[in-house]
Design an enzyme around this catalytic site. Structure first.
Site, PDB file in Angstrom:
ATOM      1  N   HIS A 181      11.218   0.736  -0.974  1.00  0.00           N
ATOM      2  CA  HIS A 181      10.494   1.015  -2.223  1.00  0.00           C
ATOM      3  C   HIS A 181      11.455   1.249  -3.386  1.00  0.00           C
ATOM      4  O   HIS A 181      11.406   2.277  -4.057  1.00  0.00           O
ATOM      5  CB  HIS A 181       9.542   2.203  -2.037  1.00  0.00           C
ATOM      6  CG  HIS A 181       8.348   1.865  -1.209  1.00  0.00           C
ATOM      7  ND1 HIS A 181       8.271   2.157   0.131  1.00  0.00           N
ATOM      8  CD2 HIS A 181       7.194   1.220  -1.532  1.00  0.00           C
ATOM      9  CE1 HIS A 181       7.105   1.721   0.601  1.00  0.00           C
ATOM     10  NE2 HIS A 181       6.438   1.144  -0.381  1.00  0.00           N
ATOM     11  N   ASN A 182      12.311   0.279  -3.634  1.00  0.00           N
ATOM     12  CA  ASN A 182      13.314   0.372  -4.689  1.00  0.00           C
ATOM     13  C   ASN A 182      12.935  -0.573  -5.850  1.00  0.00           C
ATOM     14  O   ASN A 182      11.848  -1.142  -5.860  1.00  0.00           O
ATOM     15  CB  ASN A 182      14.688   0.021  -4.098  1.00  0.00           C
ATOM     16  CG  ASN A 182      14.618  -1.276  -3.318  1.00  0.00           C
ATOM     17  OD1 ASN A 182      14.001  -2.246  -3.770  1.00  0.00           O
ATOM     18  ND2 ASN A 182      15.220  -1.318  -2.142  1.00  0.00           N
ATOM     19  N   TRP A 183      13.837  -0.718  -6.799  1.00  0.00           N
ATOM     20  CA  TRP A 183      13.567  -1.547  -7.981  1.00  0.00           C
ATOM     21  C   TRP A 183      13.187  -2.986  -7.615  1.00  0.00           C
ATOM     22  O   TRP A 183      12.362  -3.622  -8.260  1.00  0.00           O
ATOM     23  CB  TRP A 183      14.758  -1.486  -8.936  1.00  0.00           C
ATOM     24  CG  TRP A 183      14.837  -2.617  -9.939  1.00  0.00           C
ATOM     25  CD1 TRP A 183      15.867  -3.479 -10.109  1.00  0.00           C
ATOM     26  CD2 TRP A 183      13.849  -2.979 -10.925  1.00  0.00           C
ATOM     27  NE1 TRP A 183      15.588  -4.373 -11.115  1.00  0.00           N
ATOM     28  CE2 TRP A 183      14.356  -4.099 -11.638  1.00  0.00           C
ATOM     29  CE3 TRP A 183      12.582  -2.482 -11.256  1.00  0.00           C
ATOM     30  CZ2 TRP A 183      13.656  -4.719 -12.667  1.00  0.00           C
ATOM     31  CZ3 TRP A 183      11.866  -3.119 -12.283  1.00  0.00           C
ATOM     32  CH2 TRP A 183      12.401  -4.209 -12.979  1.00  0.00           C
ATOM     33  N   ASP A 224       1.172  -5.809  -4.313  1.00  0.00           N
ATOM     34  CA  ASP A 224       1.932  -4.824  -3.545  1.00  0.00           C
ATOM     35  C   ASP A 224       2.257  -5.344  -2.143  1.00  0.00           C
ATOM     36  O   ASP A 224       3.314  -5.049  -1.592  1.00  0.00           O
ATOM     37  CB  ASP A 224       1.094  -3.536  -3.458  1.00  0.00           C
ATOM     38  CG  ASP A 224       1.966  -2.296  -3.360  1.00  0.00           C
ATOM     39  OD1 ASP A 224       3.188  -2.404  -3.524  1.00  0.00           O
ATOM     40  OD2 ASP A 224       1.409  -1.209  -3.110  1.00  0.00           O
ATOM     41  N   ASP A 284       5.655   2.071  -8.430  1.00  0.00           N
ATOM     42  CA  ASP A 284       6.253   2.896  -7.363  1.00  0.00           C
ATOM     43  C   ASP A 284       7.438   3.713  -7.869  1.00  0.00           C
ATOM     44  O   ASP A 284       8.262   4.182  -7.064  1.00  0.00           O
ATOM     45  CB  ASP A 284       6.716   2.012  -6.187  1.00  0.00           C
ATOM     46  CG  ASP A 284       5.655   1.884  -5.102  1.00  0.00           C
ATOM     47  OD1 ASP A 284       4.806   2.786  -4.990  1.00  0.00           O
ATOM     48  OD2 ASP A 284       5.660   0.868  -4.371  1.00  0.00           O
ATOM     49  N   HIS A 306      11.462  -4.030  -5.112  1.00  0.00           N
ATOM     50  CA  HIS A 306      10.033  -4.054  -4.802  1.00  0.00           C
ATOM     51  C   HIS A 306       9.216  -3.925  -6.095  1.00  0.00           C
ATOM     52  O   HIS A 306       8.257  -4.667  -6.311  1.00  0.00           O
ATOM     53  CB  HIS A 306       9.674  -2.937  -3.808  1.00  0.00           C
ATOM     54  CG  HIS A 306       8.196  -2.721  -3.672  1.00  0.00           C
ATOM     55  ND1 HIS A 306       7.354  -3.680  -3.134  1.00  0.00           N
ATOM     56  CD2 HIS A 306       7.393  -1.686  -4.051  1.00  0.00           C
ATOM     57  CE1 HIS A 306       6.105  -3.229  -3.167  1.00  0.00           C
ATOM     58  NE2 HIS A 306       6.095  -2.029  -3.724  1.00  0.00           N
ATOM     59  N   GLN A 342       3.098  -6.451  12.994  1.00  0.00           N
ATOM     60  CA  GLN A 342       2.927  -7.328  11.835  1.00  0.00           C
ATOM     61  C   GLN A 342       1.653  -8.162  11.978  1.00  0.00           C
ATOM     62  O   GLN A 342       0.908  -8.316  11.013  1.00  0.00           O
ATOM     63  CB  GLN A 342       4.137  -8.255  11.667  1.00  0.00           C
ATOM     64  CG  GLN A 342       5.389  -7.573  11.188  1.00  0.00           C
ATOM     65  CD  GLN A 342       5.261  -7.010   9.777  1.00  0.00           C
ATOM     66  OE1 GLN A 342       4.968  -5.835   9.605  1.00  0.00           O
ATOM     67  NE2 GLN A 342       5.474  -7.824   8.774  1.00  0.00           N
TER      68      GLN A 342
HETATM   69 ZN    ZN Z   1       4.464  -0.703  -3.949  1.00  0.00          ZN
END
Ligand code: ZN
EC number: 3.1.4.35
Length: 383
Positions: free
Chosen positions: A84-86, A245, A125, A88, A298
């Site tokens: 969940h970083n930049w 998302d 986020d 994403h 998955q």
């Molecule tokens: Zn997200």
């Protein structure tokens, strides 16, 4: 030392439209876009390009230096966690742009609304900690004390709104009061909608809109049906945020397989925290000792969460079909890995069973008289 930062900022703020990447060269209009070949700084440039592409910079008199400063600050707002970083954050913004432009969903929204949706997608986020809502509750984090539900999403929203309170970052500074309120309302709906717990509630409402539009004779009729009702527009927008998302699941296999490992790694890191800090046993998805179950997990995620989103969007707008195709291809890949794993496990189980059977026969032989005689004779022979 003191000089270094302002110099860097001046350089960054000097961005002009001509310096920004060519959207075609980096696939900015494509659902298959991948951030892997682009640096984090390059993604900021791409983000700026997207605002120019939807023509909101001139229309809403956004000072370019304010837009640039805002984009840099959004990037800085993301922590360097595993998933969940930049990167994403950027991907969600790029997919929102692609749904609007390539997917044709822009026709239901005004330029102002599209502007808000793209900005909200980039911000959705901000300040994510790499742990989920349930972890905030179980660890009684300060955020959990602050917000009763959709804990992280409310925090991302607060961070996004805080940025806009600084005039040097307020990309909406030249809007009138009513327009600004519209933007803030859309930020609220869009960012809170990324809480997957809410997704299941809005599914049926979205499906009803798609059903109704499918029966309509003309495109104009469908546009009128949607745009006449702000609630319908918000339901579609909320579902668009979910589609953005989760969009990594629709990417070409080379991208999806790598991103899935990043998501899994972040889950396993949370699982480690649950074991060490909370002294709890993590669920299989977050348990690194059950790594091999990833393909099966998955397939389950695709079947129970993702398929609906991309099937319905493809039915709503056929231009979104590349996302559904990508998803179905990835399902096939994960399924074959899951089957391979099952087959390996079966062989292992069979070996264990045979071994146990062998041990039992041996033991039975030992227990019977003849076994004892054999042993004796063996000893005799050796002697
Ligand atoms: Zn997200």
């Amino acid at each position: 030392m003191e000089q270094k930062v302002p110099v860097l900022w001046t350089e960054q703020l000097a961005t002009t439209q001509e310096d920004l990447p060519d959207p075609k060269a980096v696939d900015l209009y494509e659902f298959r876009f991948s951030d892997f070949p682009i640096t984090e700084h390059g993604l900021i440039q791409c983000g700026l390009r997207l605002f120019f592409e939807i023509n909101v910079v001139e229309k809403f008199k956004v000072p370019v230096e304010v837009l640039t400063r805002w984009m840099y600050t959004v990037r800085k707002g993301y922590r360097s966690v595993t998933y969940h970083n930049w990167r994403h954050g950027f991907n969600v913004g790029q997919t929102m742009f692609t749904l609007l432009m390539t997917g044709g969903l822009k026709k239901y929204y005004t330029d102002l609304e599209a502007f808000a949706m793209l900005a909200a997608a980039f911000c959705h986020d901000i300040d994510h900690r790499g742990t989920n809502n349930l972890y905030q509750v179980k660890s009684t984090s300060p955020l959990a004390k602050l917000h009763g539900n959709s804990i992280l999403e409310r925090h991302h929203l607060e961070c996004s709104k805080t940025l806009l309170q600084d005039e040097s970052l307020n990309i909406f500074q030249n809007l009138n009061k009513r327009q600004f309120e519209t933007v803030i309302h859309l930020f609220e709906v869009a960012i809170i909608a990324t809480d997957l717990a809410l997704y299941f509630k809005k599914r049926t409402m979205f499906q009803k809109i798609v059903d109704a539009c499918e029966k309509m004779e003309t495109e104009e009729e469908a546009i009128k049906y949607v745009t006449a009702d702000p609630t319908k527009k918000e339901i579609i927008m909320a579902m668009m945020m979910t589609a953005c998302d989760l969009s990594a699941i629709t990417k070409p296999w080379e991208v999806q397989s790598q991103v899935a490992r990043l998501v899994a790694s972040e889950f396993w890191e949370q699982g480690d925290l649950e074991r060490t800090v909370l002294q709890q046993q993590p669920i299989p998805m977050m348990d690194r000792n059950k790594k091999d179950e990833l393909p099966k997990l998955q397939v389950g995620f695709i079947d129970f969460v993702c398929t609906f989103v991309y099937k319905e969007f493809s039915r709503f707008h056929k231009e979104v079909t590349p996302m559904l195709n990508g998803l179905q291809n990835n399902r096939m890949e994960w399924k074959s890995l899951a089957d391979e794993y099952d087959a390996r496990m079966k062989v292992m189980e069979e070996e264990v069973r045979k071994q146990e059977e062998g041990n039992m026969i041996e033991k039975a032989a030992e227990d019977s008289g003849s076994g004892i005689d054999d042993k004796k004779s063996k000893t005799c022979l050796m002697l």
